[in-house]
Design a protein around this motif. Structure first.
Motif, PDB file in Angstrom:
ATOM      1  N   TYR A   1       0.858  -1.186   0.000  1.00 54.24           N
ATOM      2  CA  TYR A   1       0.000   0.000   0.000  1.00 54.24           C
ATOM      3  C   TYR A   1       0.891   1.231   0.000  1.00 54.24           C
ATOM      4  O   TYR A   1       2.102   1.137   0.219  1.00 54.24           O
ATOM      5  CB  TYR A   1      -0.974  -0.011   1.187  1.00 54.24           C
ATOM      6  N   ILE A   2       0.258   2.364  -0.292  1.00 54.60           N
ATOM      7  CA  ILE A   2       1.005   3.613  -0.351  1.00 54.60           C
ATOM      8  C   ILE A   2       0.624   4.461   0.847  1.00 54.60           C
ATOM      9  O   ILE A   2      -0.558   4.553   1.196  1.00 54.60           O
ATOM     10  CB  ILE A   2       0.704   4.349  -1.672  1.00 54.60           C
ATOM     11  N   ILE A   3       1.616   5.033   1.496  1.00 54.16           N
ATOM     12  CA  ILE A   3       1.321   5.959   2.589  1.00 54.16           C
ATOM     13  C   ILE A   3       1.655   7.373   2.125  1.00 54.16           C
ATOM     14  O   ILE A   3       2.582   7.583   1.338  1.00 54.16           O
ATOM     15  CB  ILE A   3       2.065   5.598   3.892  1.00 54.16           C
ATOM     16  N   ARG A   4       0.859   8.319   2.617  1.00 56.36           N
ATOM     17  CA  ARG A   4       0.994   9.702   2.148  1.00 56.36           C
ATOM     18  C   ARG A   4       0.923  10.707   3.299  1.00 56.36           C
ATOM     19  O   ARG A   4       0.126  10.538   4.206  1.00 56.36           O
ATOM     20  CB  ARG A   4      -0.141  10.049   1.182  1.00 56.36           C
ATOM     21  N   VAL A   5       1.731  11.745   3.175  1.00 62.47           N
ATOM     22  CA  VAL A   5       1.658  12.883   4.098  1.00 62.47           C
ATOM     23  C   VAL A   5       1.667  14.152   3.254  1.00 62.47           C
ATOM     24  O   VAL A   5       2.489  14.301   2.338  1.00 62.47           O
ATOM     25  CB  VAL A   5       2.855  12.894   5.078  1.00 62.47           C
ATOM     26  N   SER A   6       0.754  15.066   3.543  1.00 61.28           N
ATOM     27  CA  SER A   6       0.722  16.342   2.839  1.00 61.28           C
ATOM     28  C   SER A   6       2.018  17.115   3.060  1.00 61.28           C
ATOM     29  O   SER A   6       2.541  17.182   4.175  1.00 61.28           O
ATOM     30  CB  SER A   6      -0.456  17.184   3.344  1.00 61.28           C
ATOM     31  N   ARG A   7       2.515  17.721   1.983  1.00 63.38           N
ATOM     32  CA  ARG A   7       3.754  18.504   2.098  1.00 63.38           C
ATOM     33  C   ARG A   7       3.602  19.699   3.028  1.00 63.38           C
ATOM     34  O   ARG A   7       4.580  20.251   3.521  1.00 63.38           O
ATOM     35  CB  ARG A   7       4.170  19.010   0.702  1.00 63.38           C
ATOM     36  N   ARG A   8       2.337  20.094   3.248  1.00 62.77           N
ATOM     37  CA  ARG A   8       2.116  21.266   4.102  1.00 62.77           C
ATOM     38  C   ARG A   8       2.488  21.009   5.559  1.00 62.77           C
ATOM     39  O   ARG A   8       2.736  21.948   6.319  1.00 62.77           O
ATOM     40  CB  ARG A   8       0.644  21.662   4.058  1.00 62.77           C
ATOM     41  N   TYR A   9       2.464  19.721   5.961  1.00 65.30           N
ATOM     42  CA  TYR A   9       2.555  19.446   7.398  1.00 65.30           C
ATOM     43  C   TYR A   9       3.878  18.839   7.841  1.00 65.30           C
ATOM     44  O   TYR A   9       4.020  18.437   8.994  1.00 65.30           O
ATOM     45  CB  TYR A   9       1.369  18.569   7.832  1.00 65.30           C
ATOM     46  N   LEU A  10       4.842  18.791   6.929  1.00 64.17           N
ATOM     47  CA  LEU A  10       6.167  18.297   7.309  1.00 64.17           C
ATOM     48  C   LEU A  10       7.182  19.042   6.448  1.00 64.17           C
ATOM     49  O   LEU A  10       7.108  18.983   5.211  1.00 64.17           O
ATOM     50  CB  LEU A  10       6.237  16.784   7.050  1.00 64.17           C
ATOM     51  N   THR A  11       8.115  19.740   7.112  1.00 64.52           N
ATOM     52  CA  THR A  11       9.088  20.530   6.360  1.00 64.52           C
ATOM     53  C   THR A  11      10.484  20.319   6.941  1.00 64.52           C
ATOM     54  O   THR A  11      10.644  19.657   7.971  1.00 64.52           O
ATOM     55  CB  THR A  11       8.769  22.038   6.447  1.00 64.52           C
ATOM     56  N   LYS A  12      11.445  20.923   6.313  1.00 66.47           N
ATOM     57  CA  LYS A  12      12.824  20.746   6.764  1.00 66.47           C
ATOM     58  C   LYS A  12      13.096  21.442   8.106  1.00 66.47           C
ATOM     59  O   LYS A  12      14.127  21.218   8.734  1.00 66.47           O
ATOM     60  CB  LYS A  12      13.816  21.194   5.686  1.00 66.47           C
ATOM     61  N   GLU A  13      12.166  22.277   8.525  1.00 65.32           N
ATOM     62  CA  GLU A  13      12.315  22.905   9.857  1.00 65.32           C
ATOM     63  C   GLU A  13      11.952  21.929  10.977  1.00 65.32           C
ATOM     64  O   GLU A  13      12.248  22.201  12.147  1.00 65.32           O
ATOM     65  CB  GLU A  13      11.408  24.144   9.991  1.00 65.32           C
ATOM     66  N   ASP A  14      11.287  20.837  10.625  1.00 65.69           N
ATOM     67  CA  ASP A  14      10.781  19.932  11.662  1.00 65.69           C
ATOM     68  C   ASP A  14      11.822  18.928  12.136  1.00 65.69           C
ATOM     69  O   ASP A  14      12.702  18.501  11.381  1.00 65.69           O
ATOM     70  CB  ASP A  14       9.547  19.160  11.150  1.00 65.69           C
ATOM     71  N   ARG A  15      11.671  18.580  13.421  1.00 66.98           N
ATOM     72  CA  ARG A  15      12.453  17.476  13.992  1.00 66.98           C
ATOM     73  C   ARG A  15      11.404  16.524  14.577  1.00 66.98           C
ATOM     74  O   ARG A  15      10.698  16.862  15.531  1.00 66.98           O
ATOM     75  CB  ARG A  15      13.391  18.006  15.072  1.00 66.98           C
ATOM     76  N   VAL A  16      11.304  15.352  13.976  1.00 70.56           N
ATOM     77  CA  VAL A  16      10.166  14.485  14.285  1.00 70.56           C
ATOM     78  C   VAL A  16      10.533  13.356  15.246  1.00 70.56           C
ATOM     79  O   VAL A  16      11.644  12.833  15.244  1.00 70.56           O
ATOM     80  CB  VAL A  16       9.543  13.864  13.002  1.00 70.56           C
ATOM     81  N   LEU A  17       9.536  13.023  16.053  1.00 66.08           N
ATOM     82  CA  LEU A  17       9.546  11.766  16.803  1.00 66.08           C
ATOM     83  C   LEU A  17       8.570  10.862  16.064  1.00 66.08           C
ATOM     84  O   LEU A  17       7.400  11.212  15.889  1.00 66.08           O
ATOM     85  CB  LEU A  17       9.077  12.001  18.241  1.00 66.08           C
ATOM     86  N   VAL A  18       9.066   9.722  15.597  1.00 70.83           N
ATOM     87  CA  VAL A  18       8.221   8.802  14.834  1.00 70.83           C
ATOM     88  C   VAL A  18       7.726   7.719  15.782  1.00 70.83           C
ATOM     89  O   VAL A  18       8.529   7.012  16.399  1.00 70.83           O
ATOM     90  CB  VAL A  18       8.995   8.167  13.657  1.00 70.83           C
TER      91      VAL A  18
END
Lengths: 190, 190
Positions: free
Chosen positions: B105-122
């Motif tokens: 399957y394909i997973i998708r995230v809108s480009r609006r909600y994740l940018t290079k400024e972010d530091r994510v906890l997955v």
């Protein structure tokens, strides 16, 4: 709920086909501070309803339900929309037609997690034509659980779902009711 | 995390095909008190990692992510698994193969909600072969966001996912690692 209405005005996008897109805080990105306030507001409105369990439906109902459940100190059960290998064979199920997705799907809840001893608060993100809610209420009915309340974040007041539930006598609380929406903006029910 | 391991021992069911069924508290019915403790534990472990956003995947990651996000006071973004009319056209996407569902399957995230400024906890509920996590990390990479940590509720330590992520240098914290499971019971990594 003023905080919610302000957020919808600020970030909601009206699209063709009566779609109100709130991806930025409710359906894809989640504003957890707002969700917490929403959960607290549902508790405020239903705290004396004797709720033993919160019933919702995947996907967007889940975040709302768990935030409310923290205040009620009860478990959440969410209806599943897709066939899952891991699901129990013994399930309640109901058919739902989705206008957004333009197809029928089946929702399921394991019989283990909803019984006639339960008094449920049914929560969801949107109430439009009421088809998904009818499916959840059908599942509650099959289980013998009583319905202590229905809580909705955004009701599309220009569609039939809310009016029908109120006419049927359900204690329905919608935190924001949109009576009109178009490219010029939104009108909330006072 | 002892509270979690005790719950898995008490209520987890081992099924054929390396399936550990935790429907009673994590995947269908949700034990919100336990979820809150899990969220708090992730905060304890990653509070100094500079997290700006929590990234997870529908469905079962959502409840965990929002409970953790309350402590971090950051938004959640969850990757979507299905084509959605309402999703932005501008998305990051990645292919994932699911052994449980035996399909890609394909997973998708809108480009609006994740940018290079972010530091994510997955965050996710399970880590097994690591395919879903690889998809989430691929999406983080596409966005330019840095990965501040990976948090897993239950890792199947007898499969490759965890070892590969640790070898690749990711800060991975699994709250319970199952090294062996069969009809006789579970063995947790000390």
């Amino acid at each position: 709920m003023d905080q919610l209405k302000a957020k919808i005005r600020e970030l909601g996008e009206v699209r063709e086909g009566n779609i109100l897109k709130v991806d930025q805080f409710l359906n894809h990105q989640l504003d957890v501070e707002l969700l917490d306030a929403i959960g607290k507001e549902f508790f405020h409105r239903f705290q004396h309803a004797g709720i033993t369990k919160i019933l919702t439906i995947e996907v967007s109902g889940i975040a709302i339900a768990v935030m409310a459940a923290r205040y009620f100190q009860v478990p959440v059960v969410f209806a599943k929309k897709v066939e899952s290998q891991n699901l129990d064979k013994e399930v309640y199920e109901s058919k739902v037609y989705s206008f957004t997705k333009q197809r029928e799907y089946i929702i399921r809840v394991s019989r283990r997690y909803l019984t006639k001893e339960d008094r449920v608060l049914v929560l969801d993100d949107f109430l439009a034509d009421g088809k998904a809610m009818a499916g959840l209420l059908d599942i509650a009915r099959q289980s013998g659980a009583s319905v202590g309340g229905i809580g909705i974040v955004i009701e599309k007041g220009f569609l039939e779902g809310g009016a029908e539930l109120r006419a049927a006598g359900y204690p329905l609380e919608s935190l924001a009711i949109v009576d009109k929406m178009d490219q010029d903006g939104l009108v909330f029910r006072p």
